[in-house]
Design a protein around this motif. Structure first.
Motif, PDB file in Angstrom:
ATOM      1  N   LYS A  58       0.793  -1.170   0.050  1.00  0.00           N
ATOM      2  CA  LYS A  58       0.022   0.133  -0.287  1.00  0.00           C
ATOM      3  C   LYS A  58       0.770   1.360  -0.064  1.00  0.00           C
ATOM      4  N   ASP A  59       1.945   1.119   0.691  1.00  0.00           N
ATOM      5  CA  ASP A  59       2.862   2.425   0.843  1.00  0.00           C
ATOM      6  C   ASP A  59       3.517   2.616  -0.486  1.00  0.00           C
ATOM      7  N   TYR A  60       3.566   1.669  -1.434  1.00  0.00           N
ATOM      8  CA  TYR A  60       4.314   1.725  -2.657  1.00  0.00           C
ATOM      9  C   TYR A  60       3.197   2.782  -3.559  1.00  0.00           C
ATOM     10  N   TYR A  61       1.940   2.616  -3.640  1.00  0.00           N
ATOM     11  CA  TYR A  61       0.868   3.202  -4.276  1.00  0.00           C
ATOM     12  C   TYR A  61       0.404   4.656  -3.779  1.00  0.00           C
ATOM     13  N   GLN A  62       0.447   4.468  -2.265  1.00  0.00           N
ATOM     14  CA  GLN A  62       0.249   5.888  -1.622  1.00  0.00           C
ATOM     15  C   GLN A  62       1.437   6.968  -2.156  1.00  0.00           C
ATOM     16  N   ILE A  63       2.501   6.741  -2.226  1.00  0.00           N
ATOM     17  CA  ILE A  63       3.737   7.561  -2.602  1.00  0.00           C
ATOM     18  C   ILE A  63       3.421   7.929  -4.165  1.00  0.00           C
ATOM     19  N   ASN A  64       2.605   6.967  -4.931  1.00  0.00           N
ATOM     20  CA  ASN A  64       2.399   7.185  -6.314  1.00  0.00           C
ATOM     21  C   ASN A  64       0.944   7.531  -6.770  1.00  0.00           C
ATOM     22  N   TYR A  66      -1.669   6.345  -6.055  1.00  0.00           N
ATOM     23  CA  TYR A  66      -2.344   5.219  -6.500  1.00  0.00           C
ATOM     24  C   TYR A  66      -2.311   5.074  -7.808  1.00  0.00           C
ATOM     25  N   LYS A  67      -1.355   5.628  -8.647  1.00  0.00           N
ATOM     26  CA  LYS A  67      -1.155   5.122  -9.988  1.00  0.00           C
ATOM     27  C   LYS A  67      -0.207   3.878 -10.207  1.00  0.00           C
ATOM     28  N   PRO A  68      -0.718   3.367 -11.273  1.00  0.00           N
ATOM     29  CA  PRO A  68       0.031   1.959 -11.741  1.00  0.00           C
ATOM     30  C   PRO A  68       1.561   2.269 -12.215  1.00  0.00           C
ATOM     31  N   TYR A  69       2.354   1.384 -11.731  1.00  0.00           N
ATOM     32  CA  TYR A  69       3.683   1.373 -12.309  1.00  0.00           C
ATOM     33  C   TYR A  69       3.978   0.978 -13.664  1.00  0.00           C
ATOM     34  N   TRP A  70       3.458  -0.265 -13.513  1.00  0.00           N
ATOM     35  CA  TRP A  70       3.903  -1.446 -14.670  1.00  0.00           C
ATOM     36  C   TRP A  70       2.945  -1.410 -15.976  1.00  0.00           C
ATOM     37  N   ILE A  71       1.483  -0.975 -15.839  1.00  0.00           N
ATOM     38  CA  ILE A  71       0.560  -0.872 -16.733  1.00  0.00           C
ATOM     39  C   ILE A  71       0.312   0.354 -17.431  1.00  0.00           C
ATOM     40  N   ASP A  72       0.136   0.776 -18.633  1.00  0.00           N
ATOM     41  CA  ASP A  72      -0.185   2.010 -19.180  1.00  0.00           C
ATOM     42  C   ASP A  72      -1.626   2.383 -19.053  1.00  0.00           C
ATOM     43  N   GLU A  73      -1.974   3.463 -19.739  1.00  0.00           N
ATOM     44  CA  GLU A  73      -3.600   4.086 -19.602  1.00  0.00           C
ATOM     45  C   GLU A  73      -4.505   2.977 -20.422  1.00  0.00           C
ATOM     46  N   LYS A  74      -3.781   2.329 -21.527  1.00  0.00           N
ATOM     47  CA  LYS A  74      -4.624   1.520 -22.344  1.00  0.00           C
ATOM     48  C   LYS A  74      -4.553   0.173 -21.653  1.00  0.00           C
ATOM     49  N   ALA A  75      -4.307  -0.065 -20.443  1.00  0.00           N
ATOM     50  CA  ALA A  75      -3.982  -1.462 -19.899  1.00  0.00           C
ATOM     51  C   ALA A  75      -2.977  -2.299 -20.591  1.00  0.00           C
ATOM     52  N   LYS A 176      20.822   3.407   3.669  1.00  0.00           N
ATOM     53  CA  LYS A 176      19.750   4.264   4.040  1.00  0.00           C
ATOM     54  C   LYS A 176      19.064   4.691   2.476  1.00  0.00           C
ATOM     55  N   LYS A 177      18.602   3.697   1.770  1.00  0.00           N
ATOM     56  CA  LYS A 177      17.999   4.168   0.552  1.00  0.00           C
ATOM     57  C   LYS A 177      16.545   3.838   0.655  1.00  0.00           C
ATOM     58  N   ASN A 178      15.508   4.479  -0.163  1.00  0.00           N
ATOM     59  CA  ASN A 178      14.035   4.124  -0.089  1.00  0.00           C
ATOM     60  C   ASN A 178      13.788   3.756  -1.436  1.00  0.00           C
ATOM     61  N   PRO A 179      13.413   2.283  -1.462  1.00  0.00           N
ATOM     62  CA  PRO A 179      13.321   1.670  -2.748  1.00  0.00           C
ATOM     63  C   PRO A 179      11.933   2.018  -3.356  1.00  0.00           C
ATOM     64  N   LYS A 180      10.956   2.719  -2.584  1.00  0.00           N
ATOM     65  CA  LYS A 180       9.899   3.008  -2.832  1.00  0.00           C
ATOM     66  C   LYS A 180      10.086   4.582  -3.826  1.00  0.00           C
ATOM     67  N   GLU A 181      10.709   5.508  -3.342  1.00  0.00           N
ATOM     68  CA  GLU A 181      11.174   6.641  -3.934  1.00  0.00           C
ATOM     69  C   GLU A 181      11.837   6.345  -5.231  1.00  0.00           C
ATOM     70  N   LEU A 182      12.858   5.169  -5.183  1.00  0.00           N
ATOM     71  CA  LEU A 182      13.659   4.894  -6.353  1.00  0.00           C
ATOM     72  C   LEU A 182      12.914   4.455  -7.462  1.00  0.00           C
ATOM     73  N   LEU A 183      11.825   3.460  -7.062  1.00  0.00           N
ATOM     74  CA  LEU A 183      10.919   3.043  -8.119  1.00  0.00           C
ATOM     75  C   LEU A 183      10.232   4.132  -8.999  1.00  0.00           C
ATOM     76  N   LYS A 184       9.710   5.022  -8.061  1.00  0.00           N
ATOM     77  CA  LYS A 184       8.777   6.172  -8.689  1.00  0.00           C
ATOM     78  C   LYS A 184       9.833   7.021  -9.612  1.00  0.00           C
ATOM     79  N   LEU A 185      11.128   7.192  -9.362  1.00  0.00           N
ATOM     80  CA  LEU A 185      11.979   7.669 -10.000  1.00  0.00           C
ATOM     81  C   LEU A 185      12.319   7.037 -11.403  1.00  0.00           C
ATOM     82  N   ALA A 186      12.498   5.794 -11.176  1.00  0.00           N
ATOM     83  CA  ALA A 186      13.059   4.795 -12.218  1.00  0.00           C
ATOM     84  C   ALA A 186      11.772   4.831 -13.162  1.00  0.00           C
TER      85      ALA A 186
END
Length: 590
Positions: A58-64, A66-75, A176-186
């Motif tokens: 849930k934390d991964y999607y709250q920081i984003n 609630y947008k998806p990371y791996w699928i686009d707007e056309k699913a 001390k690295k935040n994988p969630k922030e790094l995923l958003k950046l990637a």
């Protein structure tokens, strides 16, 4: 078709057939619902995660938002999702454990079971989205922490102290690295390497060590390393069929590159125990294949092998050299993977200038801007008194140091000698003080002897035994201090002959330097706040007194434990597991 290709084909089919229509077309008879709403709805329900904690997901999607990371707007599944699968699948360290750790079969089954005609296909698609995020988090955790169970390893060290009285200590550097922030950046930059470069180890030549796995796998495919039969020793001048096998083995590891002449006359060949073991003696002047003669080229090849395995490089194949020669390629791969895992416990940035000490290599290097400024042999803690593994910063140097003898050494070594010889302390220049405070009062030897007569050694009060500067002081003329909880430091030593040995584990934990003057000189050359003339004067004074000198800039010191690595010359190296950490940790991986 291998599994990775199967994944690629599956994703291709999903992208080009199942989700060829837009969401609007697929939901023309339903109220349009955004991905954000669906993600929040699913995560708020009793969604069952398959790799990580639900709160973490849930934390991964709250920081984003609630947008998806791996699928686009056309699913459609993005290419970056395929990149993640490829990255994990091809990780050479994880290789044999991929399916177990990341449940790849479950991911593939979920991909292949997607059906656009199913009314719950949006939920199914989002479950794939969540799976990809969980895969990323699991992999990020692995890159940061490795696969060795840290807690279980610490428990093993506690058992060592309890059962064998070995106080073994190993500190792990917390990244001390935040994988969630790094995923958003990637995702925003469509480049997963932006995250992985921040998370993964940065140890020098680590990639070359990884590449060595492929070379060893090729050896396995070709039948593995040739095994040598049992024998006592082989050396230059020997003649035996075993020599031919030795040549083939050293050619496999590229230690021997030259071929010999076809035949050699055996007149004047020196033989040893190998000839004695033979059932038939070679007649004088008999011509034999050169492959069976231990010549100068073979001796040099043996020396080359011995050097890359930390053995005494004498060109003689004794029991220890045989032991390393008979290690299989699989064993070496496992050793490499274990050491790559250890690198994940190290700082990601050693500093522009730092000191690196590898315990199994018995060697210190001072490195500045990736250049080696100093390289010397060291003596480290013996098996019963292992040097701790940790990082800290050198802040001062002590010239003409006094040696405050540790309590354990006092009780086990000093007091028994004092009981046998009342003049022992005076002969060694050792004084006794009431306690460990710098202003503690001096105590007469007779007082300690009287106490020893009345009490056993373990009950003797905690006197401080201090040996002043002298030629017999184990600390020599200087010590280099990086104050730490382990009470470990670098120091000079009068026992110079020990540096000639290949195996140099003799100390009670501190690290003895073969060239302390060079380390001091290197520091003085760069620290302009220290008066080098004054330092030399202090060292040459007849009335030797302890003097501490502070450094204007602290120097990071990293004490590590690697039994396999690639050195500064690009040469793959292996070392003896002197503290048995390999044996302990290999059972705690994955």
């Amino acid at each position: 078709m291998n599994r990775l290709k199967f994944i690629i084909v599956s994703i291709f089919l999903i992208n080009n057939f199942i989700f060829s229509d837009t969401l609007e077309e697929q939901n023309k008879d339903k109220q349009e619902i955004s991905f954000e709403q669906n993600i929040k709805r699913l995560l708020d329900k009793d969604y069952s995660t398959f790799l990580i904690n639900k709160k973490v997901l849930k934390d991964y999607y709250q920081i984003n938002q609630y947008k998806p990371y791996w699928i686009d707007e056309k699913a459609k599944i993005k290419d970056i999702a395929l990149n993640l699968l490829e990255k994990i699948k091809n990780d050479p360290v994880l290789q044999a454990h991929i399916s177990k750790i990341f449940k790849f079969d479950e991911v593939i089954n979920s991909l292949n079971s997607l059906d656009k005609s199913n009314e719950n296909y949006i939920d199914s698609m989002l479950r794939i989205e969540f799976m990809m995020t969980e895969l990323y988090d699991k992999y990020a955790f692995y890159l940061l922490n490795g696969s060795i169970n840290w807690k279980a390893f610490q428990e093993k060290l506690t058992e060592l102290e309890k059962d064998d009285e070995i106080n073994a200590q190993w500190d792990r550097y917390e990244i001390k690295k935040n994988p969630k922030e790094l995923l958003k950046l990637a995702i925003e930059n469509n480049d997963l390497s932006l995250a992985f470069k921040e998370l993964d180890f940065t140890y020098p030549n680590a990639q070359k060590l990884i590449n060595a796995i492929s070379d060893l796998e090729t050896i396995i495919q070709n039948g593995d390393y040739i095994k040598l039969p049992e024998f006592k020793t082989l050396r230059i001048g020997d003649q035996s069929e075993i020599v031919k096998i030795l040549r083939e083995r050293l050619a496999q590891s590229k230690d021997l590159n030259k071929t010999c002449e076809n035949v050699i006359n055996t007149e004047n060949i020196v033989t040893n125990s190998i000839e004695e073991q033979a059932t038939e003696q070679i007649e004088e002047k008999e011509s034999v294949p050169c492959e069976e003669i231990f010549d100068e080229d073979l001796k040099n090849a043996v020396i080359s092998f011995q050097k890359t395995h930390g053995l005494f490089a004498d060109g003689i194949v004794g029991l220890q050299t045989q032991k390393f020669l008979n290690k299989s390629a699989k064993e070496k791969i496992e050793q490499i993977r274990l050491n790559l895992e250890r690198m994940r416990w190290l700082p990601r940035n050693f500093g522009d200038k730092y000191i690196l000490i590898n315990i199994p290599e018995y060697r210190l290097r001072m490195i500045e801007n990736n250049d080696i400024k100093l390289n010397m042999a060291v003596v480290v803690g013996e098996r019963k008194h292992p040097t701790p593994i940790f990082s800290d910063k050198m802040s001062y140097i002590v010239l003409n140091p006094n040696w405050n003898i540790p309590e354990s050494i006092t009780k086990k070594e000093i007091l028994p000698k004092l009981l046998k010889d009342p003049n022992y302390l005076a002969s060694k220049g050792i004084d006794i003080y009431q306690g460990w405070h710098k202003d503690s009062e001096k105590v007469e030897t007779t007082e300690v002897l009287d106490t020893l007569i009345l009490q056993d050694i373990d009950s003797v009060p905690n006197f401080r035994f201090t040996q002043g500067p002298s030629d017999e002081n184990p600390l020599g003329r200087m010590k280099f201090m990086f104050p730490n909880k382990h009470a470990v430091y670098l120091h000079d030593t009068p026992a110079k002959s020990l540096f000639n040995n290949a195996r140099r584990a003799y100390s009670h934990g501190c690290i003895r330097l073969s060239k302390p003057e060079e380390l001091l000189s290197t520091i003085l050359d760069e620290d302009k706040t220290i008066n080098s003339e004054r330092v030399n004067q202090i060292l040459s004074e007849e009335t030797e007194k302890e003097k501490a000198i502070g450094l204007s800039k602290k120097i990071p010191v990293h004490i590590i434990y690697l039994t396999s690595f690639v050195d500064e010359n690009g040469k793959l190296q292996f070392r003896e597991d002197i503290y048995n950490y390999d044996k302990i940790q290999e059972k705690l991986m994955f």
